[in-house]
Design a protein around this motif. Structure first.
Motif, PDB file in Angstrom:
ATOM      1  N   THR A   1       0.826  -1.210   0.000  1.00 57.06           N
ATOM      2  CA  THR A   1       0.000   0.000   0.000  1.00 57.06           C
ATOM      3  C   THR A   1       0.857   1.254   0.000  1.00 57.06           C
ATOM      4  OG1 THR A   1      -1.670  -1.220   1.205  1.00 57.06           O
ATOM      5  CG2 THR A   1      -1.889   1.159   1.173  1.00 57.06           C
ATOM      6  N   LEU A   2       1.884   1.282   0.843  1.00 51.84           N
ATOM      7  CA  LEU A   2       2.734   2.475   0.921  1.00 51.84           C
ATOM      8  C   LEU A   2       3.470   2.704  -0.397  1.00 51.84           C
ATOM      9  CD1 LEU A   2       4.195   4.775   2.301  1.00 51.84           C
ATOM     10  CD2 LEU A   2       5.658   3.137   3.443  1.00 51.84           C
ATOM     11  N   VAL A   3       4.177   1.664  -0.856  1.00 48.10           N
ATOM     12  CA  VAL A   3       4.944   1.830  -2.093  1.00 48.10           C
ATOM     13  C   VAL A   3       3.995   2.010  -3.271  1.00 48.10           C
ATOM     14  CG1 VAL A   3       6.708   0.790  -3.553  1.00 48.10           C
ATOM     15  CG2 VAL A   3       6.818   0.486  -1.087  1.00 48.10           C
ATOM     16  N   GLY A   4       2.873   1.277  -3.238  1.00 48.35           N
ATOM     17  CA  GLY A   4       1.899   1.391  -4.325  1.00 48.35           C
ATOM     18  C   GLY A   4       1.263   2.766  -4.390  1.00 48.35           C
ATOM     19  N   THR A   5       1.029   3.391  -3.241  1.00 48.24           N
ATOM     20  CA  THR A   5       0.453   4.740  -3.255  1.00 48.24           C
ATOM     21  C   THR A   5       1.424   5.712  -3.899  1.00 48.24           C
ATOM     22  OG1 THR A   5      -0.738   4.216  -1.235  1.00 48.24           O
ATOM     23  CG2 THR A   5      -0.556   6.534  -1.808  1.00 48.24           C
ATOM     24  N   HIS A   6       2.707   5.531  -3.588  1.00 50.34           N
ATOM     25  CA  HIS A   6       3.711   6.365  -4.262  1.00 50.34           C
ATOM     26  C   HIS A   6       3.662   6.112  -5.763  1.00 50.34           C
ATOM     27  CE1 HIS A   6       7.805   7.255  -5.776  1.00 50.34           C
ATOM     28  NE2 HIS A   6       7.687   8.314  -4.982  1.00 50.34           N
ATOM     29  N   GLY A   7       3.583   4.823  -6.140  1.00 45.69           N
ATOM     30  CA  GLY A   7       3.519   4.472  -7.559  1.00 45.69           C
ATOM     31  C   GLY A   7       2.290   5.079  -8.229  1.00 45.69           C
ATOM     32  N   ALA A   8       1.165   5.091  -7.505  1.00 46.78           N
ATOM     33  CA  ALA A   8      -0.058   5.682  -8.071  1.00 46.78           C
ATOM     34  C   ALA A   8       0.134   7.178  -8.297  1.00 46.78           C
ATOM     35  CB  ALA A   8      -1.237   5.442  -7.132  1.00 46.78           C
ATOM     36  N   HIS A   9       0.841   7.820  -7.372  1.00 48.96           N
ATOM     37  CA  HIS A   9       1.132   9.244  -7.558  1.00 48.96           C
ATOM     38  C   HIS A   9       2.018   9.453  -8.789  1.00 48.96           C
ATOM     39  CE1 HIS A   9      -0.526   9.920  -3.565  1.00 48.96           C
ATOM     40  NE2 HIS A   9      -0.380  11.217  -3.732  1.00 48.96           N
ATOM     41  N   ILE A  10       3.018   8.565  -8.948  1.00 49.26           N
ATOM     42  CA  ILE A  10       3.895   8.676 -10.121  1.00 49.26           C
ATOM     43  C   ILE A  10       3.061   8.535 -11.394  1.00 49.26           C
ATOM     44  CG2 ILE A  10       5.721   7.473 -11.403  1.00 49.26           C
ATOM     45  CD1 ILE A  10       7.037   8.870  -9.206  1.00 49.26           C
ATOM     46  N   THR A  11       2.128   7.573 -11.376  1.00 43.54           N
ATOM     47  CA  THR A  11       1.270   7.383 -12.552  1.00 43.54           C
ATOM     48  C   THR A  11       0.481   8.651 -12.843  1.00 43.54           C
ATOM     49  OG1 THR A  11       1.036   5.122 -11.755  1.00 43.54           O
ATOM     50  CG2 THR A  11      -0.384   5.790 -13.579  1.00 43.54           C
ATOM     51  N   ALA A  12      -0.104   9.228 -11.773  1.00 40.14           N
ATOM     52  CA  ALA A  12      -0.857  10.471 -11.958  1.00 40.14           C
ATOM     53  C   ALA A  12       0.052  11.549 -12.528  1.00 40.14           C
ATOM     54  CB  ALA A  12      -1.455  10.923 -10.631  1.00 40.14           C
ATOM     55  N   GLY A  13       1.285  11.615 -12.013  1.00 38.86           N
ATOM     56  CA  GLY A  13       2.235  12.608 -12.508  1.00 38.86           C
ATOM     57  C   GLY A  13       2.532  12.400 -13.988  1.00 38.86           C
ATOM     58  N   LEU A  14       2.633  11.138 -14.405  1.00 43.21           N
ATOM     59  CA  LEU A  14       2.935  10.860 -15.811  1.00 43.21           C
ATOM     60  C   LEU A  14       1.767  11.282 -16.703  1.00 43.21           C
ATOM     61  CD1 LEU A  14       4.748   7.400 -15.611  1.00 43.21           C
ATOM     62  CD2 LEU A  14       5.742   9.643 -16.031  1.00 43.21           C
ATOM     63  N   ILE A  15       0.547  11.002 -16.240  1.00 45.36           N
ATOM     64  CA  ILE A  15      -0.620  11.417 -17.040  1.00 45.36           C
ATOM     65  C   ILE A  15      -0.637  12.940 -17.167  1.00 45.36           C
ATOM     66  CG2 ILE A  15      -3.148  11.493 -17.068  1.00 45.36           C
ATOM     67  CD1 ILE A  15      -3.126   8.796 -15.632  1.00 45.36           C
ATOM     68  N   TRP A  16      -0.380  13.593 -16.052  1.00 47.57           N
ATOM     69  CA  TRP A  16      -0.341  15.059 -16.034  1.00 47.57           C
ATOM     70  C   TRP A  16       0.741  15.560 -17.008  1.00 47.57           C
ATOM     71  CZ3 TRP A  16       0.685  18.140 -10.840  1.00 47.57           C
ATOM     72  CH2 TRP A  16       0.503  19.492 -11.063  1.00 47.57           C
ATOM     73  N   MET A  17       1.918  14.921 -16.938  1.00 45.92           N
ATOM     74  CA  MET A  17       3.032  15.360 -17.769  1.00 45.92           C
ATOM     75  C   MET A  17       2.694  15.199 -19.243  1.00 45.92           C
ATOM     76  SD  MET A  17       6.934  14.311 -16.974  1.00 45.92           S
ATOM     77  CE  MET A  17       6.656  14.109 -15.246  1.00 45.92           C
ATOM     78  N   ALA A  18       2.074  14.058 -19.597  1.00 47.29           N
ATOM     79  CA  ALA A  18       1.700  13.840 -20.995  1.00 47.29           C
ATOM     80  C   ALA A  18       0.736  14.929 -21.445  1.00 47.29           C
ATOM     81  CB  ALA A  18       1.062  12.464 -21.140  1.00 47.29           C
ATOM     82  N   THR A  19      -0.241  15.239 -20.593  1.00 48.06           N
ATOM     83  CA  THR A  19      -1.197  16.295 -20.931  1.00 48.06           C
ATOM     84  C   THR A  19      -0.483  17.621 -21.137  1.00 48.06           C
ATOM     85  OG1 THR A  19      -2.611  15.157 -19.343  1.00 48.06           O
ATOM     86  CG2 THR A  19      -3.435  17.215 -20.243  1.00 48.06           C
ATOM     87  N   MET A  20       0.452  17.918 -20.236  1.00 46.40           N
ATOM     88  CA  MET A  20       1.191  19.188 -20.317  1.00 46.40           C
ATOM     89  C   MET A  20       1.995  19.263 -21.606  1.00 46.40           C
ATOM     90  SD  MET A  20       0.564  21.318 -18.065  1.00 46.40           S
ATOM     91  CE  MET A  20       1.736  22.451 -18.746  1.00 46.40           C
ATOM     92  N   MET A  21       2.604  18.126 -21.997  1.00 48.08           N
ATOM     93  CA  MET A  21       3.426  18.158 -23.211  1.00 48.08           C
ATOM     94  C   MET A  21       2.556  18.466 -24.431  1.00 48.08           C
ATOM     95  SD  MET A  21       6.477  15.394 -22.799  1.00 48.08           S
ATOM     96  CE  MET A  21       5.564  13.987 -22.231  1.00 48.08           C
ATOM     97  N   VAL A  22       1.378  17.834 -24.490  1.00 48.61           N
ATOM     98  CA  VAL A  22       0.467  18.122 -25.604  1.00 48.61           C
ATOM     99  C   VAL A  22       0.079  19.604 -25.586  1.00 48.61           C
ATOM    100  CG1 VAL A  22      -1.806  17.634 -26.561  1.00 48.61           C
ATOM    101  CG2 VAL A  22      -0.431  15.778 -25.621  1.00 48.61           C
ATOM    102  N   LEU A  23      -0.237  20.093 -24.386  1.00 54.58           N
ATOM    103  CA  LEU A  23      -0.679  21.475 -24.234  1.00 54.58           C
ATOM    104  C   LEU A  23       0.411  22.447 -24.673  1.00 54.58           C
ATOM    105  CD1 LEU A  23      -3.268  22.731 -23.072  1.00 54.58           C
ATOM    106  CD2 LEU A  23      -2.070  23.006 -20.923  1.00 54.58           C
ATOM    107  N   ILE A  24       1.638  22.196 -24.238  1.00 54.71           N
ATOM    108  CA  ILE A  24       2.727  23.117 -24.564  1.00 54.71           C
ATOM    109  C   ILE A  24       3.067  23.023 -26.048  1.00 54.71           C
ATOM    110  CG2 ILE A  24       5.178  23.585 -24.182  1.00 54.71           C
ATOM    111  CD1 ILE A  24       4.730  22.838 -21.262  1.00 54.71           C
ATOM    112  N   TYR A  25       3.030  21.789 -26.576  1.00 59.30           N
ATOM    113  CA  TYR A  25       3.317  21.603 -27.995  1.00 59.30           C
ATOM    114  C   TYR A  25       2.329  22.389 -28.835  1.00 59.30           C
ATOM    115  CZ  TYR A  25       3.994  19.276 -32.451  1.00 59.30           C
ATOM    116  OH  TYR A  25       4.234  19.016 -33.778  1.00 59.30           O
TER     117      TYR A  25
END
Lengths: 195, 656
Positions: free
Chosen positions: A131-155
């Motif tokens: 749960t602890l490590v997985g919650t961190h992993g879930a945050h990383i996943t959210a960060g990656l989705i956010w980053m992908a969105t940002m890259m499209v937006l900036i592009y």
């Protein structure tokens, strides 16, 4: 300062400050999970302990990947403040790949544990670990989705005040996850290996 | 694969008593829909309310939901009192054990999460921006999202009444009872996801108002010039920011135990149920201070206004709030001295608990000193304050008694405890919020409430409360434990339980009078219109606007020079200079918050009934909504200065 600039500066400070506050609440969330992990870490119920399961070199490679990604998102942020679109996109892409690599390694570790019969059902210790490590992993996943969105937006739309603010918050988020990971590395893995 | 998970029609029938509740919910639902069709108000509802991001409207919606949920939980209280009044000896009462357990679990959870929290956030929304002379909250869209998540959580609770039944595990669902092994049904899952969804809404509200108060005060209003209500809200918000993430984590862990077979809190496989109890109270104790601090703030405003005096001891009030904030995080263990943590640990938590009485006492005395030599007007908000001083002090003393660990070993889980916290929550929180609602009613709706019926309602509440809870103190000392659905006749408890039941009926009469008060006041509104915007001769800035205030709150954000800013501005006799208006940015309405909350509701519903496809679908739906929303840059429109001038002129004409 002109009125418009002032309004934009207020919005900037409000939003970024609000994001900081959110990060602090997330910190408390992780603190609860850490506390639970520390209470349950010896409750192995006859199953394997951290000493039996963790590989220091594997976790170290995860850590280095995440630290480098934190550096590269920092560079992306600096470039965004300078208003340079291309380096923002390339540093973000680099961060994205590193984040993805980290996530792949983590999933690999989880899968390995699961295949060997050491799933979260095995003991209180493993429940808390996943749960602890997985919650961190879930945050990383959210960060990656956010980053992908940002890259499209900036592009598509380039760099402007609102986007710089968004990159600032994304970078803060990513650094925050790095800090959390350092605690996971120390409390979960290092302390686990020491026993 | 079964698309409906474990959902089936058998889940609807839960016995005759529940059926009455189900019919009530269904009929009121049908009545609301019918009225909307009859008066052709759907478009109006959608445009003016469902998609609004105006904190004043969101505040009203919070209060409507809170009142509705409060009535539901009050009917639970009536059932419990009726059951205990009759269930002596061979008579097993009219509720089955399982129904009775669901009733007290629902009563507690709803009263805290959906009645008290709802009224609290409603008042935050309605008053905080006005008091700091701000036009809006920091993040209007987030604010709407918070409300709709709160609403989704409440609806999940109500759905449990219609189908599947509620948790039978008490308002905090202690494991191992709440684990899958002992509560396999959907009840605990309803509890978890209702609270989780509403709790995330509360957390987001916490962030929102924290930033609002710290970043959006009018120029010149430094922290020590802030109205006391805002200070108390700030204290409450800090508690929300620190406490609610713990709740989120704890509920998640319990949910993981129940769905993925984890072992956080199970009694085998190395789980630790007491860890849950520690975590839930690390949230739960601050939670009661989250509720009481704003009530303290309301009383500070009410007492100063109706005593025609500055609040006595402003600085000590501020320090008292922060002392309470800090102390409330180091007392959680007093909820379970019986855990066996050892004498030293219990002594520490016992002493810290007693220490809270000090700042609270400071506040009580400050209010009394504010009244001292004031020109007191005993309007109804003042009556609620006086009632609060009496009851809250009694409850506080009972609390200090229970803070003594050896005494607590006797009183733990007894009706003495139940009486204690109801004295604090009714005598403190509910009386406080009633005082606030009556005090700010003209600001919200534009006319005053009927004073005479208000006084009758107060006296019913006050004596009803005493009759309902003093017997419980006595019963607790006689050994009656909480959550009893029956007891031996030889114990001789029945007369006291009957008295308590009569007390609740009198409170019920008080509620009926309040309903009458609202109806009569609406009918006589033209006689009680607030044409000045300042019906009580107030001191703080919310009274500087029209009643009800315009959607942008203030046409001009002028500097603040004094603690009682509006009072000071009223003393300046020079006519105000001809106002120059400016363009105002107004956030656009949006349906995104409503849609996300609808998805969150279905996420929870899917989880409860193991329709995991629905949960997954809704989860990705929410993410998609967030991405779409974040891709947009423009969320505001500009109201030009000349339009502001028109609105302001119209207000002046209305009041001329």
């Amino acid at each position: 300062m002109k009125e418009e600039e002032m309004a934009s500066a207020t919005a900037e400070s409000k939003t970024v400050f609000g994001f900081w506050v959110y990060l602090m609440t997330d910190c408390v969330l992780f603190a609860s999970l850490f506390a639970t992990f520390v209470v349950l870490r010896n409750n192995t119920y006859g199953g394997p302990s951290g000493q039996d399961l963790f590989s220091l070199s594997f976790v170290l490679s995860e850590t280095i990947i995440l630290l480098v990604s934190s550096f590269s998102i920092g560079l992306a942020w600096l470039a965004a403040r300078e208003g340079n679109k291309r380096p923002v996109l390339s540093f973000m892409a680099l961060t994205f790949l590193l984040g993805l690599a980290f996530l792949t390694l983590e999933i690999k570790e989880f899968n390995h544990l699961y295949q060997e019969g050491n799933s979260w059902r095995r003991s209180g210790f493993l429940s808390a670990f996943f749960t602890l490590v997985g919650t961190h992993g879930a945050h990383i996943t959210a960060g990656l989705i956010w980053m992908a969105t940002m890259m499209v937006l900036i592009y598509r739309r380039g760099i402007y005040a609102t986007n710089v603010r968004r990159v600032t918050m994304l970078a803060l988020f990513w650094h925050f996850l790095d800090v959390i990971w350092i605690f996971i590395f120390s409390i979960v893995y290092l302390m686990g290996i020491i026993g | 694969m079964n698309l409906l998970g474990r959902l089936n029609l058998d889940a609807i029938w839960q016995g005759p008593v529940t059926a009455i509740g189900q019919l009530t919910v269904l009929l009121s639902g049908i009545a609301i829909v019918g009225l909307l069709f009859y008066f052709k108000r759907w478009k109006w509802l959608w445009r003016e309310w469902l998609t609004t991001v105006d904190p004043k409207k969101i505040g009203v919606m919070y209060i409507i939901v809170a009142v509705a949920m409060g009535l539901r939980a009050f009917s639970d209280a009536l059932m419990m009192r009726a059951q205990q009044a009759v269930a002596s000896g061979d008579n097993s009462g009219f509720l089955s054990s399982d129904t009775y357990q669901q009733v007290f679990s629902a009563h507690g959870s709803i009263m805290i999460f959906f009645m008290a929290m709802g009224l609290m956030f409603g008042l935050f929304n309605l008053i905080v921006p006005l008091q700091i002379r701000a036009r809006d909250v920091a993040f209007p869209f987030l604010n709407a999202t918070s409300f709709w998540l709160f609403f989704a959580g409440a609806m999940l609770f109500n759905t449990s009444l219609l189908i599947g039944g509620f948790a039978a595990t008490g308002w905090l669902a202690y494991p191992p009872l709440s684990e899958l092994a002992y509560s396999p049904g959907p009840g605990v899952d309803y509890w978890i996801w209702g609270l989780q969804i509403a709790g995330i809404g509360s957390l987001l509200s916490g962030i929102n108002f924290f930033v609002t108060i710290l970043k959006m005060r009018a120029p010149g209003m430094n922290l020590m010039k802030m109205p006391m209500f805002c200070w108390s809200v700030l204290g409450s918000l800090v508690l929300i920011l620190f406490a609610f993430p713990i709740l989120t984590a704890t509920l998640t862990m319990l949910a993981l135990d129940r769905s993925l077979g984890m072992h956080f809190f199970t009694s085998d496989f190395g789980g630790n149920p007491m860890m849950y109890v520690n975590l839930i109270w690390a949230w739960g104790h601050p939670e009661v201070y989250i509720l009481i601090l704003p009530a303290f703030g309301i009383f500070s405003e009410v007492v100063a206004t109706f005593s025609r005096k500055r609040l006595f001891g402003y600085t000590s009030m501020v320090w008292a709030i922060w002392a309470i904030v800090v102390l409330s995080f180091i007392v959680w263990l007093h909820h379970f001295f019986t855990m066996g943590a050892g004498a030293n640990v219990n002594a520490f938590f016992g002493i810290m608990t007693m220490a809270i009485a000090v700042p609270t006492g400071v506040k009580i005395f400050n209010w009394l000193f504010t009244m001292y030599r004031g020109r007191i007007k005993f309007a109804t908000p003042m009556l609620w304050f006086m009632g609060f001083v009496a009851t809250f002090t009694v409850g506080g003393v009972a609390g200090v008694i229970m803070a003594i660990p050896p005494a607590d070993f006797q009183l733990h889980n007894s009706l003495f405890l139940v009486a204690h916290f109801h004295t604090m929550l009714i005598g403190g929180v509910v009386f406080g919020f009633f005082a606030g609602l009556i005090y700010w009613f003209p600001k919200i709706f534009g006319f005053k409430l009927n004073e005479r019926i208000g006084r009758y309602a107060f006296w019913c509440w006050f004596f009803g409360f005493l009759l309902a809870f003093i017997p419980l103190y006595i019963l607790g000392l006689m050994g009656a434990t909480r959550r009893l659905d029956g007891y031996d006749a030889s114990l001789g408890w029945q007369p006291l339980f009957i008295v308590a039941g009569v007390g609740v009926l009198i409170i019920g009469l008080g509620i009926a009078l309040q309903a009458l008060q609202v109806i009569v006041s609406i009918r006589q509104r033209n006689a009680n219109l607030d044409k000045t915007g300042d019906p009580w001769n107030g001191r703080t800035l919310e009274w500087a606007t029209a009643s009800p205030s315009v959607f942008y709150n203030f046409a001009r954000i002028t500097p603040v020079n004094d603690r009682d800013a509006w009072w000071a501005e009223k003393q300046v006799k020079t006519p105000p200079p001809k106002p120059r208006y400016e363009d105002i940015e107004i956030p656009k309405n949006t349906s995104a918050a409503l849609i996300m909350a609808f998805l969150a509701f279905n996420f929870g519903f899917g989880y409860v009934w193991h329709m995991y496809w629905l949960s997954v679908l809704c989860f990705f739906g929410i993410i998609t909504c967030l991405i779409i929303r974040s891709l947009k840059d423009e969320h505001e429109y500009t109201l030009p200065a000349h339009d502001v001038a028109k609105v302001e002129a119209a207000i002046r004409r209305r009041y001329a």
